[in-house]
Scaffold this active site. Structure first.
Site, PDB file in Angstrom:
ATOM      1  N   CYS A  11      40.482  31.282  44.776  1.00 52.01           N
ATOM      2  CA  CYS A  11      39.097  31.486  44.312  1.00 52.01           C
ATOM      3  C   CYS A  11      38.211  30.335  44.781  1.00 52.01           C
ATOM      4  CB  CYS A  11      39.052  31.631  42.791  1.00 52.01           C
ATOM      5  SG  CYS A  11      39.765  30.247  41.909  1.00 52.01           S
TER       6      CYS A  11
ATOM      7  N   GLU B 126      36.456  34.960  46.845  1.00 47.89           N
ATOM      8  CA  GLU B 126      37.901  35.041  46.678  1.00 47.89           C
ATOM      9  C   GLU B 126      38.453  35.318  48.072  1.00 47.89           C
ATOM     10  OE1 GLU B 126      40.563  35.475  43.050  1.00 47.89           O
ATOM     11  OE2 GLU B 126      38.418  35.144  43.178  1.00 47.89           O
TER      12      GLU B 126
END
Length: 361
Positions: free
Chosen positions: A319, A353
């Site tokens: 992330c 992401e």
């Protein structure tokens, strides 16, 4: 840094993220990333709002970063799911009409799923009693949701304390319990794409998988169908319990789950010391071919990074592309990037992401 919500500029914003990921992975000879876009609006399945008093009424409020005393009052939230947007005015009308529901209410949290489930958490600066429970029960029934009341040290549950999600990966539907207060992927449509990419990248294997930071089993369930056995680790008790329920619910029986940190697991694999939590698990019986990691924003610490080096394949969901690049830099002398992807979980922000499959050189 956030871009404004503007669906007409979505493609431009996504292109900028792809360029950023390319730039970060270029030093490692990465192939062109696969790009998985997001719905332009109504993509966010959870939302949390503070309440702000104005004109004698409580309103949904949000705050710009660093502006705690300057509320932005809102009636709808276009990035949130259609279900959240439908619930917002009905919940507001309920707390305005009821002293029990509105008195000292300071925050509400919505959790919805692609499968149509919904849960609302209402947080109070006062103790909750039976009178509150009676009204909350009527509210839950009227809205077709579970309602959870929270006050200092106490939680009252009307209905269930989790929402049910169902996600399709390669034609199989997996069912997930998402407990109140536990982490879940906020963008369900992109999460489904991410699971499918990881499933594809894993391929059919005849060896075993080690998974670090497994959460509620989001990736564990589909990946377990690709390998002989899985050993999964997680330290959050809530997530471990949800993962165990999810494994059971989906009849996935080739996963062992242990509450160990990555650091403790390294010690166990290196036989530095025994762990009671590993009783009945013979680490030597596993033939790990792949390690799957989905670490927090800080990425893997150097020791965990070294632990992953011993595996033929490292499947890494990140992330934070900066810490991903730093981890790959540590591993690049032994591993190369075979495939990579960008998943636009958070449109209109700089967050992204990404996923990489690293294979031993």
């Amino acid at each position: 840094m956030s871009a404004a919500f503007d669906p007409s500029s979505y493609a431009t914003q996504l292109d900028a993220k792809v360029a950023r990921l390319r730039e970060l992975l270029a030093p490692f000879g990465a192939p062109e990333p696969a790009v998985f876009d997001s719905p332009r609006e109504h993509y966010r399945l959870r939302a949390e709002f503070r309440l702000w008093r104005e004109d004698g009424q409580r309103h949904y409020a949000m705050f710009a970063p660093g502006e705690k005393h300057k509320a932005i009052l809102i009636d709808d939230f276009p990035i949130a799911s259609e279900r959240i947007n439908a619930l917002m005015p009905r919940l507001k009308a309920a707390w305005q009409a009821s002293e029990e529901l509105g008195n000292r209410l300071f925050q509400v949290e919505f959790l919805t799923t692609l499968a149509g489930d919904a849960m609302i958490t209402m947080c109070y600066h006062r103790p909750l009693d039976e009178a509150w429970e009676v009204e909350a029960r009527q509210l839950a029934e009227a809205l077709g949701v579970s309602v959870i009341g929270r006050s200092k040290g106490k939680r009252l549950v009307i209905g269930r304390d989790y929402a049910v999600e169902k996600l399709d990966v390669a034609g199989r539907v997996f069912s997930y319990r998402q407990p109140e207060g536990a982490f879940t992927q906020p963008n369900g449509a992109v999460n489904q794409k991410m699971l499918s990419w990881a499933f594809e990248a894993m391929g059919d294997r005849e060896d075993d998988l080690l998974e670090l930071y497994c959460g509620n089993g989001n990736f564990t369930l589909p990946l377990a169908t690709r390998v002989r056995q899985v050993l999964a680790t997680e330290i959050s008790k809530t997530s471990v319990n949800a993962a165990l329920s999810n494994l059971d619910e989906n009849a996935v029986d080739n996963v062992r789950l242990v509450r160990l940190s990555a650091e403790e697991l390294t010690q166990a694999l290196n036989e530095v010391r025994p762990f009671r939590r590993l009783e009945g698990i013979d680490l030597k019986s596993y033939q790990f071919g792949t390690v799957f990691v989905d670490p927090p924003r800080a990425g893997m610490d150097p020791d965990t990074c070294e632990l992953t080096r011993r595996f033929e394949r490292i499947l890494y969901i990140s992330c934070n592309p900066e810490t991903l690049a730093a981890n790959i830099a540590q591993l690049q002398d032994t591993h190369r990037i075979e495939r990579c992807a960008l998943f636009d979980q958070f449109p209109y922000t700089h967050h992204m992401e990404s996923g990489v499959l690293l294979v031993r050189r």
